[in-house]
Design a protein around this motif. Sequence first.
Motif, PDB file in Angstrom:
ATOM      1  N   GLN A  51      29.648  15.078  53.223  1.00  0.00           N
ATOM      2  CA  GLN A  51      28.298  14.654  53.526  1.00  0.00           C
ATOM      3  C   GLN A  51      28.270  13.145  53.711  1.00  0.00           C
ATOM      4  N   VAL A  52      27.444  12.695  54.615  1.00  0.00           N
ATOM      5  CA  VAL A  52      27.399  11.290  54.981  1.00  0.00           C
ATOM      6  C   VAL A  52      26.054  10.693  54.585  1.00  0.00           C
ATOM      7  N   ALA A  53      26.101   9.528  53.930  1.00  0.00           N
ATOM      8  CA  ALA A  53      24.880   8.827  53.531  1.00  0.00           C
ATOM      9  C   ALA A  53      24.176   8.285  54.773  1.00  0.00           C
ATOM     10  N   PRO A  54      22.841   8.154  54.716  1.00  0.00           N
ATOM     11  CA  PRO A  54      22.130   7.573  55.850  1.00  0.00           C
ATOM     12  C   PRO A  54      22.606   6.142  56.093  1.00  0.00           C
ATOM     13  N   LYS A  55      22.767   5.782  57.346  1.00  0.00           N
ATOM     14  CA  LYS A  55      23.243   4.451  57.692  1.00  0.00           C
ATOM     15  C   LYS A  55      22.052   3.550  58.015  1.00  0.00           C
ATOM     16  N   ILE A  56      22.032   2.383  57.385  1.00  0.00           N
ATOM     17  CA  ILE A  56      21.005   1.388  57.667  1.00  0.00           C
ATOM     18  C   ILE A  56      21.583   0.468  58.723  1.00  0.00           C
ATOM     19  N   VAL A  80      13.101  -1.753  59.279  1.00  0.00           N
ATOM     20  CA  VAL A  80      14.424  -1.220  58.987  1.00  0.00           C
ATOM     21  C   VAL A  80      14.719  -0.132  60.014  1.00  0.00           C
ATOM     22  N   VAL A  81      15.903  -0.170  60.610  1.00  0.00           N
ATOM     23  CA  VAL A  81      16.315   0.878  61.537  1.00  0.00           C
ATOM     24  C   VAL A  81      17.400   1.705  60.849  1.00  0.00           C
ATOM     25  N   SER A  82      17.154   3.003  60.782  1.00  0.00           N
ATOM     26  CA  SER A  82      18.084   3.936  60.161  1.00  0.00           C
ATOM     27  C   SER A  82      17.988   5.245  60.926  1.00  0.00           C
ATOM     28  N   GLU A  83      18.212   6.360  60.236  1.00  0.00           N
ATOM     29  CA  GLU A  83      18.088   7.656  60.897  1.00  0.00           C
ATOM     30  C   GLU A  83      16.655   8.166  60.769  1.00  0.00           C
ATOM     31  N   PRO A  84      16.194   8.965  61.732  1.00  0.00           N
ATOM     32  CA  PRO A  84      14.827   9.482  61.669  1.00  0.00           C
ATOM     33  C   PRO A  84      14.647  10.521  60.568  1.00  0.00           C
ATOM     34  N   GLY A  85      13.399  10.625  60.095  1.00  0.00           N
ATOM     35  CA  GLY A  85      13.022  11.684  59.171  1.00  0.00           C
ATOM     36  C   GLY A  85      13.617  11.607  57.785  1.00  0.00           C
ATOM     37  N   LEU A  86      13.759  10.409  57.239  1.00  0.00           N
ATOM     38  CA  LEU A  86      14.279  10.296  55.874  1.00  0.00           C
ATOM     39  C   LEU A  86      13.339  10.979  54.886  1.00  0.00           C
ATOM     40  N   LYS A  87      13.912  11.580  53.850  1.00  0.00           N
ATOM     41  CA  LYS A  87      13.109  12.276  52.835  1.00  0.00           C
ATOM     42  C   LYS A  87      12.365  11.275  51.969  1.00  0.00           C
ATOM     43  N   THR A  88      13.059  10.230  51.493  1.00  0.00           N
ATOM     44  CA  THR A  88      12.408   9.198  50.693  1.00  0.00           C
ATOM     45  C   THR A  88      12.904   7.830  51.138  1.00  0.00           C
ATOM     46  N   VAL A 128      19.112  16.048  53.144  1.00  0.00           N
ATOM     47  CA  VAL A 128      20.042  16.865  52.360  1.00  0.00           C
ATOM     48  C   VAL A 128      20.471  16.185  51.067  1.00  0.00           C
ATOM     49  N   GLY A 129      19.845  15.046  50.734  1.00  0.00           N
ATOM     50  CA  GLY A 129      20.094  14.401  49.451  1.00  0.00           C
ATOM     51  C   GLY A 129      21.098  13.259  49.456  1.00  0.00           C
ATOM     52  N   ASN A 130      21.657  12.913  50.609  1.00  0.00           N
ATOM     53  CA  ASN A 130      22.566  11.768  50.678  1.00  0.00           C
ATOM     54  C   ASN A 130      21.769  10.478  50.513  1.00  0.00           C
ATOM     55  N   LYS A 131      22.330   9.512  49.748  1.00  0.00           N
ATOM     56  CA  LYS A 131      21.603   8.280  49.429  1.00  0.00           C
ATOM     57  C   LYS A 131      22.311   7.059  49.995  1.00  0.00           C
ATOM     58  N   ALA A 132      21.505   6.037  50.297  1.00  0.00           N
ATOM     59  CA  ALA A 132      22.041   4.750  50.748  1.00  0.00           C
ATOM     60  C   ALA A 132      21.143   3.650  50.211  1.00  0.00           C
ATOM     61  N   SER A 133      21.742   2.486  49.965  1.00  0.00           N
ATOM     62  CA  SER A 133      21.005   1.311  49.500  1.00  0.00           C
ATOM     63  C   SER A 133      21.527   0.093  50.242  1.00  0.00           C
TER      64      SER A 133
END
Length: 93
Positions: A1-6, A26-34, A77-82
Amino acid sequence: QVAPKIQTIAFEPAEGKVKDPATVSVVSEPGLKTISAKLDDSEIMMVETESGTYVGSIAEAPSEGQHEFTIDMTDSVGNKASMSSKWNVKRKT
């Protein structure tokens, strides 16, 4: 699984002279859960304005000096990024 990329964090106006209100995007992937964002210790409400672009408004631009913007996000799907970014502010007179 891959974390969302900022991809990018941008402040408007850019580094340098800041006036009220200021915004952060902030530009990342569409439709983030949180998505949770802070400038120093103040929460910023981020809203997805177009596919993968999230924007927050800062009603009163921060005081002069260096500030830290942090963002935490979780995809569907629960992958996290900071990520964090410094913002050097000079008040516009």
